[in-house]
Scaffold this active site. Structure first.
Site, mmCIF file in Angstrom:
data_model
loop_
_atom_site.group_PDB
_atom_site.id
_atom_site.type_symbol
_atom_site.label_atom_id
_atom_site.label_comp_id
_atom_site.label_asym_id
_atom_site.label_seq_id
_atom_site.Cartn_x
_atom_site.Cartn_y
_atom_site.Cartn_z
ATOM 1 N N GLU A 1 0.830 -1.227 0.000
ATOM 2 C CA GLU A 1 0.000 0.000 0.000
ATOM 3 C C GLU A 1 0.858 1.268 0.000
ATOM 4 O OE1 GLU A 1 -3.494 0.162 2.476
ATOM 5 O OE2 GLU A 1 -3.923 -1.950 2.085
HETATM 6 C C1 LIG Z 1 2.170 -9.739 1.047
HETATM 7 C C2 LIG Z 1 1.930 -8.817 -0.084
HETATM 8 C C3 LIG Z 1 0.643 -8.403 -0.381
HETATM 9 C C4 LIG Z 1 0.406 -7.549 -1.457
HETATM 10 N N1 LIG Z 1 -0.883 -7.233 -1.813
HETATM 11 C C5 LIG Z 1 -1.094 -6.536 -2.970
HETATM 12 C C6 LIG Z 1 -2.421 -6.339 -3.476
HETATM 13 O O1 LIG Z 1 -3.416 -6.743 -2.874
HETATM 14 N N2 LIG Z 1 -2.568 -5.707 -4.664
HETATM 15 C C7 LIG Z 1 -1.510 -5.225 -5.369
HETATM 16 O O2 LIG Z 1 -1.714 -4.660 -6.435
HETATM 17 N N3 LIG Z 1 -0.249 -5.372 -4.901
HETATM 18 C C8 LIG Z 1 -0.020 -6.021 -3.747
HETATM 19 N N4 LIG Z 1 1.259 -6.214 -3.278
HETATM 20 C C9 LIG Z 1 2.370 -5.575 -3.976
HETATM 21 C C10 LIG Z 1 2.949 -4.427 -3.192
HETATM 22 O O3 LIG Z 1 2.092 -3.327 -3.203
HETATM 23 C C11 LIG Z 1 4.341 -4.158 -3.780
HETATM 24 O O4 LIG Z 1 5.187 -5.135 -3.229
HETATM 25 C C12 LIG Z 1 4.850 -2.781 -3.502
HETATM 26 O O5 LIG Z 1 4.130 -1.848 -4.253
HETATM 27 C C13 LIG Z 1 6.334 -2.643 -3.858
HETATM 28 O O6 LIG Z 1 6.587 -3.123 -5.122
HETATM 29 P P1 LIG Z 1 7.750 -4.204 -5.345
HETATM 30 O O7 LIG Z 1 7.643 -5.230 -4.301
HETATM 31 O O8 LIG Z 1 7.718 -4.634 -6.748
HETATM 32 O O9 LIG Z 1 9.063 -3.391 -5.036
HETATM 33 P P2 LIG Z 1 9.880 -2.471 -6.057
HETATM 34 O O10 LIG Z 1 8.965 -1.477 -6.664
HETATM 35 O O11 LIG Z 1 10.693 -3.329 -6.934
HETATM 36 O O12 LIG Z 1 10.825 -1.723 -5.030
HETATM 37 C C14 LIG Z 1 11.923 -2.356 -4.357
HETATM 38 C C15 LIG Z 1 12.464 -1.359 -3.354
HETATM 39 O O13 LIG Z 1 12.855 -0.150 -4.024
HETATM 40 C C16 LIG Z 1 12.167 0.974 -3.506
HETATM 41 N N5 LIG Z 1 11.867 1.907 -4.604
HETATM 42 C C17 LIG Z 1 11.188 1.675 -5.739
HETATM 43 N N6 LIG Z 1 11.106 2.783 -6.485
HETATM 44 C C18 LIG Z 1 11.747 3.751 -5.796
HETATM 45 C C19 LIG Z 1 11.998 5.137 -6.033
HETATM 46 N N7 LIG Z 1 11.551 5.763 -7.120
HETATM 47 N N8 LIG Z 1 12.694 5.820 -5.111
HETATM 48 C C20 LIG Z 1 13.135 5.217 -3.980
HETATM 49 N N9 LIG Z 1 12.930 3.922 -3.704
HETATM 50 C C21 LIG Z 1 12.233 3.194 -4.591
HETATM 51 C C22 LIG Z 1 10.911 0.407 -2.879
HETATM 52 O O14 LIG Z 1 10.398 1.233 -1.858
HETATM 53 C C23 LIG Z 1 11.424 -0.925 -2.331
HETATM 54 O O15 LIG Z 1 12.044 -0.716 -1.101
HETATM 55 C C24 LIG Z 1 1.500 -7.060 -2.211
HETATM 56 C C25 LIG Z 1 2.793 -7.450 -1.887
HETATM 57 C C26 LIG Z 1 3.021 -8.341 -0.859
HETATM 58 C C27 LIG Z 1 4.422 -8.794 -0.596
#
Ligand SMILES: Cc1cc2nc3c(=O)[nH]c(=O)nc-3n(C[C@H](O)[C@H](O)[C@H](O)COP(=O)(O)OP(=O)(O)OC[C@H]3O[C@@H](n4cnc5c(N)ncnc54)[C@H](O)[C@@H]3O)c2cc1C
Length: 641
Positions: A453
């Site tokens: 979120e």
């Molecule tokens: C248990 C679980 C439940 C979830 N439920 C849902 C759901 O119901 N619906 C849904 O759509 N998604 C869901 N998600 C997805 C979740 O919202 C994403 O994991 C989250 O948005 C982060 O994306 P990512 O994991 O791909 O990380 P990435 O986007 O790959 O980021 C990796 C790291 O880099 C950082 N980062 C990325 N971009 C930047 C930037 N521009 N500047 C600085 N730091 C940055 C991030 O903060 C993170 O620390 C869920 C994930 C999990 C693990």
């Protein structure tokens, strides 16, 4: 010039009307990588301008300390409290008697009876209006329910929260047509779980990377969805999803802009396939998975809002949806504090209860102060949402970021206070005759809160973007090479004359207004807040002068300003909350000791943030990481398996 730093929204509306050719973004994206520019362009075009009233937290960044926005604390009315009382009492009793959180964790399944009972109770429809079969309760009552859930079982919390904070109910309440509400709200209120599908393998924090496509059918009556969504919480049990999909791009100012559109999709639609259930470190009974779409036909009437408005739907939904996690964090943190309070009094080592060793006492005081402040910011913001008191996106983002990070630290501290017992599972503790206190489960379950979120990093970017908005509106055009030269020159003159009036004021003492109704002991913190918000505004302005359009790259510097503002917001909310408690008859000395502790420790953190704005290792840290990413520092990889 009427400046947005004084009246943000009016200026924005005026400028947009006066110059419709101006790009929606005032940020110069021309020097950015294509990927970053596309991400920013999409987010900017989906962003609603700030409400003209701003808010307590947003105004802190421009040196305005409107304490009267949050004081007196907006307490829940007796009527609203009474409306939620019956349901909350029933929920509390039900959780305690019927939900075995350790068993749910162990088996990875929530008993269907629990889900059915909670549906019957209305726990999946807390904010859905009564006309659609919901309970029609307020944000504050919803927050109180989330607090109960959070204190008891994180898996159920995620189930009900993903369903009604981001699943079908909230976007439909905000953007749905009457027909959509009539068709779907009764279903999701009483028997059908919903979910929200945005994330994909290559689109996590960056929705511009999305590849799931929605193409219109030839007759225009429907869209065909093709692609895959990852990590969709509730998917395995869901009957209906909100799906974000890429639709035909739009041409804006001669450039292609990506479009994301939101759809309601029935899970039994032909071509929709749930291909995988995901498993995690915590939240072992999360019904989360991967969903594949192959020519899934979605009728036009299932589009939410309009074509291209999907990201706006998601962002607006989250502006209030984001409050559920902090409310659940309050519940969990209270529970952990209670565990530590008992244990620190009972466990004797080195001749005294461990709570009398100052190292442990320090951790417990920190927990208590933070629990108090967390409740203050979360329920203050929830009450303001109920009162429709302006634009609260910064407050809700601060609540999400601060509460989730603080709760993680509280869980970590609780494990330390419980020592080896903190690390042992509840089942193992019970097996050898001890009380099954599941600190390790709480720790595992709450870690995800800073990631989903809106991760903490994205929350900081979001808050910093909003913080810079008034400045970008006044002076951002000067640096924007995408704008016509005349616009940039005009901006130089108008912003120059504005800043010659605004800037000197930031060196004058702050004024918190009339504090007669605030306990005398708390006034110093509010006066400090008023003065410090000016220091914050100056600091941010100096950073803009120093880095110009490259300021957005200085994430660590910006995060310190965001940190200062968040602590100021928490201090203000804490003092207002403390006064409300004293007025309600709680022992003043006890309330004050919590408020004093929190405000003093917040000031220490603010000092630390400010110190870091002038003395830090940011650049060398950045360079070091780039060296590592390029494969240098081989010795760091030696000597391991
Ligand atoms: C248990 C679980 C439940 C979830 N439920 C849902 C759901 O119901 N619906 C849904 O759509 N998604 C869901 N998600 C997805 C979740 O919202 C994403 O994991 C989250 O948005 C982060 O994306 P990512 O994991 O791909 O990380 P990435 O986007 O790959 O980021 C990796 C790291 O880099 C950082 N980062 C990325 N971009 C930047 C930037 N521009 N500047 C600085 N730091 C940055 C991030 O903060 C993170 O620390 C869920 C994930 C999990 C693990």
């Amino acid at each position: 010039m009427n400046s947005p730093i004084e009246v943000p929204e009016k200026q924005i509306v005026k400028e947009n009307k006066a110059n419709p050719q101006t790009p929606a973004s005032v940020i110069d994206t021309s020097k950015m990588s294509a990927g970053k520019a596309a991400a920013l362009d999409l987010t900017e075009s989906s962003r609603d301008p700030l409400d003209e009233r701003g808010s307590f937290a947003s105004n802190l960044f421009i040196g305005r300390y409107d304490f009267d926005r949050i004081f007196p604390f907006p307490e829940q009315s007796a009527e609203d409290r009474a409306a939620g009382e019956g349901f909350l009492a029933e929920l509390r009793a039900y959780l305690e008697a019927n939900v075995d959180a350790d068993e749910i964790d162990r088996t990875g399944e929530i008993p269907q009876k629990n889900i059915d009972d909670l549906f019957a109770m209305g726990a999946f429809a807390i904010k859905i209006p009564k006309q659609y079969g919901g309970l029609g309760l307020s944000q504050v009552n919803y927050g109180r329910a989330a607090m109960l859930f959070g204190s008891w079982d994180a898996n159920l919390t995620a189930l009900v929260s993903a369903h009604q904070s981001i699943g079908v109910p909230q976007p439909l309440l905000l953007f749905g047509t009457d027909a959509q509400k009539e068709k779907y709200l009764p279903r999701v209120a009483r028997h059908e779980i919903s979910a929200f599908a945005l994330t994909e393998g290559n689109a996590g924090s960056d929705p511009a990377n999305m590849s799931l496509r929605a193409d219109p059918t030839e007759d225009g009556s429907a869209f065909l969805l093709n692609g895959e969504k990852l990590w969709c919480t509730n998917l395995i049990k869901a009957g209906v999803l909100v799906v974000m999909a890429k639709t035909k791009p739009k041409i804006v100012n001669g450039k292609e802009r990506k479009q994301i559109t939101a759809f309601i999709v029935d899970v039994d639609s032909p071509g929709l396939e749930i291909t995988y259930r995901c498993h995690f470190m915590g939240l072992r009974a999360l019904y989360n998975g991967i969903v594949k779409f192959t020519n899934v036909r979605v009728p036009l009437e299932n589009m939410i809002s309009k074509e291209g408005a999907g990201l706006k739907v998601a962002l607006t939904t989250l502006n209030t949806g984001r409050l559920t996690i902090p409310a659940a964090c309050v519940g969990l943190s209270k529970r952990l504090l209670e565990i530590c309070r008992k244990w620190a009094a009972e466990r004797v080592q080195w001749g005294v209860p461990i709570g009398q060793h100052s190292a442990i006492a320090g951790r417990i005081a920190e927990m208590a102060g933070n629990v108090f402040a967390m409740e203050a910011i979360t329920f203050l913001t929830s009450a303001l949402v109920d009162r429709k008191a302006g634009d609260l996106r910064i407050e809700t983002a601060m609540c999400k970021m601060w509460a989730t990070e603080t709760t993680w630290r509280i869980a970590d501290d609780a494990m330390q206070v419980r020592g080896g017992r903190g690390y042992e599972t509840a089942e193992s503790l019970a097996g050898r005759g001890e009380e099954p206190i599941a600190v390790e489960r709480f720790l595992r379950d709450c870690r995800i809160n800073t990631i989903f979120e809106g991760s903490s990093e994205i929350m900081r970017l979001f808050i910093a973007r909003e913080a810079l908005d008034p400045h970008l509106k006044v002076g951002g055009a000067i640096f924007n090479t995408q704008l016509p030269m005349m616009t940039r020159i005009k901006s130089m003159f108008s912003s120059g004359s504005f800043y010659t009036r605004w800037y000197p004021k930031q060196w004058m003492g702050g004024n918190a207004g009339n504090l007669d109704h605030l306990h005398a002991d708390l006034r110093e913190y509010i006066n400090y807040g008023a003065t410090t918000s000016k220091r914050l505004a100056r600091g941010l302005f100096h950073a803009m002068m120093r880095f110009g359009p490259k300021l957005d790259r200085e994430q660590l510097l910006l995060s310190r300003f965001v940190g200062v503002a968040t602590e100021l917001f928490a201090m203000g909310a804490t003092c207002a909350f403390a006064q409300a408690k004293i007025k309600a008859g709680e022992p003043a000395a006890e309330v004050l000791s919590l408020a004093h502790y929190f405000c003093r420790s917040a000031r220490a953190r603010i000092d630390h943030h400010f110190a870091g704005t002038s003395r830090n290792a940011d650049q060398s840290g950045y360079d070091l990481t780039q060296e590592l990413l390029a494969g240098k520092h081989e010795s760091l990889r030696k000597g391991i398996v």
